[in-house]
Design an enzyme around this catalytic site. Structure first.
Site, PDB file in Angstrom:
ATOM      1  N   LYS A  22       0.835  -1.211   0.000  1.00  0.00           N
ATOM      2  CA  LYS A  22       0.000   0.000   0.000  1.00  0.00           C
ATOM      3  C   LYS A  22       0.868   1.259   0.000  1.00  0.00           C
ATOM      4  CE  LYS A  22      -2.963   0.616   3.543  1.00  0.00           C
ATOM      5  NZ  LYS A  22      -2.858   1.891   4.294  1.00  0.00           N
ATOM      6  N   SER A  23       1.852   1.309   0.882  1.00  0.00           N
ATOM      7  CA  SER A  23       2.698   2.505   0.967  1.00  0.00           C
ATOM      8  C   SER A  23       3.401   2.777  -0.361  1.00  0.00           C
ATOM      9  CB  SER A  23       3.772   2.318   2.047  1.00  0.00           C
ATOM     10  OG  SER A  23       3.195   2.294   3.321  1.00  0.00           O
ATOM     11  N   ARG A  27       2.834   5.931  -3.310  1.00  0.00           N
ATOM     12  CA  ARG A  27       3.970   6.733  -3.770  1.00  0.00           C
ATOM     13  C   ARG A  27       4.203   6.560  -5.273  1.00  0.00           C
ATOM     14  NH1 ARG A  27       4.298   5.738   1.483  1.00  0.00           N
ATOM     15  NH2 ARG A  27       5.542   7.040   2.876  1.00  0.00           N
ATOM     16  N   GLY A  95      -5.098   8.046   5.434  1.00  0.00           N
ATOM     17  CA  GLY A  95      -4.203   9.060   5.992  1.00  0.00           C
ATOM     18  C   GLY A  95      -2.990   9.264   5.113  1.00  0.00           C
ATOM     19  N   ARG A 123      -8.749  12.261  12.153  1.00  0.00           N
ATOM     20  CA  ARG A 123      -7.315  12.011  12.371  1.00  0.00           C
ATOM     21  C   ARG A 123      -6.504  13.309  12.362  1.00  0.00           C
ATOM     22  NH1 ARG A 123      -5.630   6.912   8.967  1.00  0.00           N
ATOM     23  NH2 ARG A 123      -3.773   7.178  10.245  1.00  0.00           N
ATOM     24  N   SER A 170       7.139   9.466  11.861  1.00  0.00           N
ATOM     25  CA  SER A 170       6.025   9.238  10.935  1.00  0.00           C
ATOM     26  C   SER A 170       6.495   9.411   9.506  1.00  0.00           C
ATOM     27  CB  SER A 170       4.898  10.232  11.215  1.00  0.00           C
ATOM     28  OG  SER A 170       4.025  10.289  10.111  1.00  0.00           O
ATOM     29  N   GLN A 172       4.588   9.476   7.041  1.00  0.00           N
ATOM     30  CA  GLN A 172       3.656  10.362   6.330  1.00  0.00           C
ATOM     31  C   GLN A 172       4.093  11.820   6.487  1.00  0.00           C
ATOM     32  OE1 GLN A 172      -0.301   9.379   7.631  1.00  0.00           O
ATOM     33  NE2 GLN A 172      -0.131   7.270   6.905  1.00  0.00           N
ATOM     34  N   ASP A 319       1.956  -0.893  11.946  1.00  0.00           N
ATOM     35  CA  ASP A 319       0.655  -1.363  11.444  1.00  0.00           C
ATOM     36  C   ASP A 319       0.396  -2.823  11.816  1.00  0.00           C
ATOM     37  OD1 ASP A 319       0.230   1.113  10.356  1.00  0.00           O
ATOM     38  OD2 ASP A 319       0.869   0.557   8.340  1.00  0.00           O
ATOM     39  N   LYS A 346      -4.700   5.993  14.540  1.00  0.00           N
ATOM     40  CA  LYS A 346      -4.762   5.297  13.242  1.00  0.00           C
ATOM     41  C   LYS A 346      -6.226   5.239  12.777  1.00  0.00           C
ATOM     42  CE  LYS A 346      -0.392   4.580  12.814  1.00  0.00           C
ATOM     43  NZ  LYS A 346       0.357   5.250  11.756  1.00  0.00           N
TER      44      LYS A 346
HETATM   45  C1  S3P Z   1       2.501   4.978   6.128  1.00  0.00           C
HETATM   46  C2  S3P Z   1       3.040   5.369   7.315  1.00  0.00           C
HETATM   47  C3  S3P Z   1       2.545   4.953   8.631  1.00  0.00           C
HETATM   48  C4  S3P Z   1       1.605   3.766   8.528  1.00  0.00           C
HETATM   49  C5  S3P Z   1       0.631   3.907   7.398  1.00  0.00           C
HETATM   50  C6  S3P Z   1       1.371   4.044   6.085  1.00  0.00           C
HETATM   51  C7  S3P Z   1       3.093   5.462   4.865  1.00  0.00           C
HETATM   52  O1  S3P Z   1       1.829   6.026   9.216  1.00  0.00           O
HETATM   53  O2  S3P Z   1       0.909   3.577   9.744  1.00  0.00           O
HETATM   54  O3  S3P Z   1      -0.222   2.779   7.327  1.00  0.00           O
HETATM   55  O4  S3P Z   1       2.830   4.883   3.805  1.00  0.00           O
HETATM   56  O5  S3P Z   1       3.844   6.448   4.909  1.00  0.00           O
HETATM   57  P1  S3P Z   1       2.607   7.175  10.028  1.00  0.00           P
HETATM   58  O6  S3P Z   1       3.632   7.719   9.143  1.00  0.00           O
HETATM   59  O7  S3P Z   1       1.595   8.216  10.374  1.00  0.00           O
HETATM   60  O8  S3P Z   1       3.150   6.477  11.238  1.00  0.00           O
END
Ligand code: S3P
Length: 433
Positions: A22-23, A27, A95, A123, A170, A172, A319, A346
């Site tokens: 997913k991450s 991107r 998020g 959030r 984080s 994100q 996660d 979360k």
């Molecule tokens: C993610 C970062 C994490 C993770 C989320 C995906 C990302 O969150 O919990 O599921 O893809 O950058 P945080 O950066 O807020 O910890």
């Protein structure tokens, strides 16, 4: 409201391949969109979260072929090729989608609004709004800019570079600032208390951008152009594999091979913790694709024992804590999870929701502001449980049900599609072969 009915399994067997990370999928479309040239992506996650990000990029004027499938072609328009969206961008439950896009939009010279579902609206957004404002992007939202919807008038050519020390580890936050920093003159630096996942840094490099790292600080020089290069092959999501790793670890008789899993060291906390608990996990066929390490993961049932999970391990397994709480419930002795207050913000408050659901199944759980302590022993019994609108809570409870006595019903499981389409089919294939 979809229910999932889980019967005890006699062992998870065979070989499975899971959906894309997913991450990395989020991107891939963001970066390919602002690159010069076309990018072929394979293994793109067809879950709702990443589809929403791809649709947002279409609203910003990017042509994407193959949307709805795992193979996309993104026609990049270069660093300054995005155009003002006509309407609001809806990131649904994600998020990552909202925060990364906010960073990218901070660098544009147009106006945009980001919204999401009832859960995303709760959030915290100050963590990105505040640094993006400091960089010169006019960013606002409900409650003084702390909650979505977010309105962003990007700084365009006037954006300032940042030296930002993030109070939370984080990815994100880090990624939002680095993406904005790409549009600023000069060098942007982001430091965090411990290292979060580094997919952004790796993908920048994949597109030819020079990114430097020193400890937990990442630096990028602004106005670098991204070049589309070879095919971007996305490995399977270790966060999805985690459900199967725990399931095969706790159900006697299991021997399961999960193919082509991303094993980026910033994400492999789940493997390290399970191995510390005594799990039978081995990595085979280690290789690299599109700058990300991947491997086949073999998991055999073994008796687990309790461990302590805290400190730098938390961001590496953030996660996977809900499903690790399931493993802890089936382990001998106590497992303590601390320094994990981030779990409370979360998709749900994952400390409260996991404690509540595991207690319904007979688990012994003590809750702390920043974690929990679980005492394993006699295993769990089936119960009627709830997802709390959170995909990972739904899947964790389903995994707990595979090793429980009697039937487990998980209510409201349609949320699973945000990250793991096909979860039920794959679970049934492996668990009841
Ligand atoms: C993610 C970062 C994490 C993770 C989320 C995906 C990302 O969150 O919990 O599921 O893809 O950058 P945080 O950066 O807020 O910890």
């Amino acid at each position: 409201m979809a229910d999932l009915r889980i019967q005890p399994s006699q062992g998870l067997q065979g070989e499975i391949t899971l959906p894309g990370d997913k991450s990395i999928s989020h991107r891939s479309v963001l970066f390919a969109a602002i690159a010069d040239g076309d990018t072929r992506i394979s293994g793109f996650l067809t879950g709702e979260d990443t589809q929403n990000t791809a649709r947002a990029m279409q609203s910003l004027g990017i042509e994407i072929e193959g949307l709805g499938t795992e193979r996309l072609v993104v026609h990049g328009k270069g660093l300054d090729g995005l155009s003002e969206p006509v309407s609001v961008l809806d990131l649904g439950n994600s998020g990552t989608g909202m925060r990364l896009l906010a960073g990218l939009l901070a660098g544009q010279d147009f106006f945009s609004i980001l919204t999401g579902d009832q859960y995303l609206m709760k959030r915290p957004m100050a963590r990105i709004v505040e640094p993006l404002r400091r960089m010169g992007a006019k960013t606002d939202g409900r409650s003084g800019g702390t909650l979505a919807p977010l309105a962003i008038r990007g700084g365009g050519k006037t954006l300032c570079s940042a030296q930002y020390v993030s109070p939370v580890a984080s990815a994100q936050v880090k990624s939002a600032i680095l993406l904005a920093g790409l549009y600023a003159d000069g060098e942007t630096r982001v430091s965090e208390p411990s290292k979060s996942r580094d997919h952004t840094e790796r993908m920048f490099r994949f597109f030819g951008v020079d990114v430097r790292e020193q400890g937990t600080t990442v630096m990028v020089q602004g106005r670098q152009r991204l070049r589309a290069s070879g095919p971007l092959e996305i490995p399977s999501d270790i966060s999805s594999a985690a459900f199967f790793m725990v399931a095969a670890s706790i159900v006697p008789g299991s021997d399961l091979l999960i193919r082509n899993v991303g094993v980026n060291p910033t994400r492999t906390g789940i493997i390290d913790v399970l191995q510390n608990m005594g799990a039978g996990i081995t990595l085979q066929n280690l290789r690299e694709q599109a700058g990300e390490p991947t491997a086949d993961v073999r998991v055999r049932h073994r008796k687990l024992h309790g461990v302590q999970i805290a400190g730098d391990m938390i961001p590496r397994a953030i996660d996977e804590i809900p499903v690790l709480a399931v493993a802890a419930s089936y382990a001998e002795g106590k497992t303590s999870i601390r320094n994990a207050a981030e779990l409370r913000v979360k998709e749900s408050d994952r400390i409260a929701t996991m404690a509540e659901e595991l207690r319904k199944m007979g688990a012994t759980v003590a809750e702390f502001p920043d974690g929990m302590e679980l005492t394993g022993g006699d295993g769990l019994r089936g119960a009627v449980c709830d997802s709390h609108g959170d995909h990972r809570i739904a899947m964790s409870v389903a995994v707990a049900g595979l090793a429980a006595r009697g039937e487990t019903v998980v209510r409201d499981t349609e949320w699973i599609d945000t990250s793991f389409p096909g979860f039920e089919r794959l679970l049934r294939q492996a668990a009841y072969a």
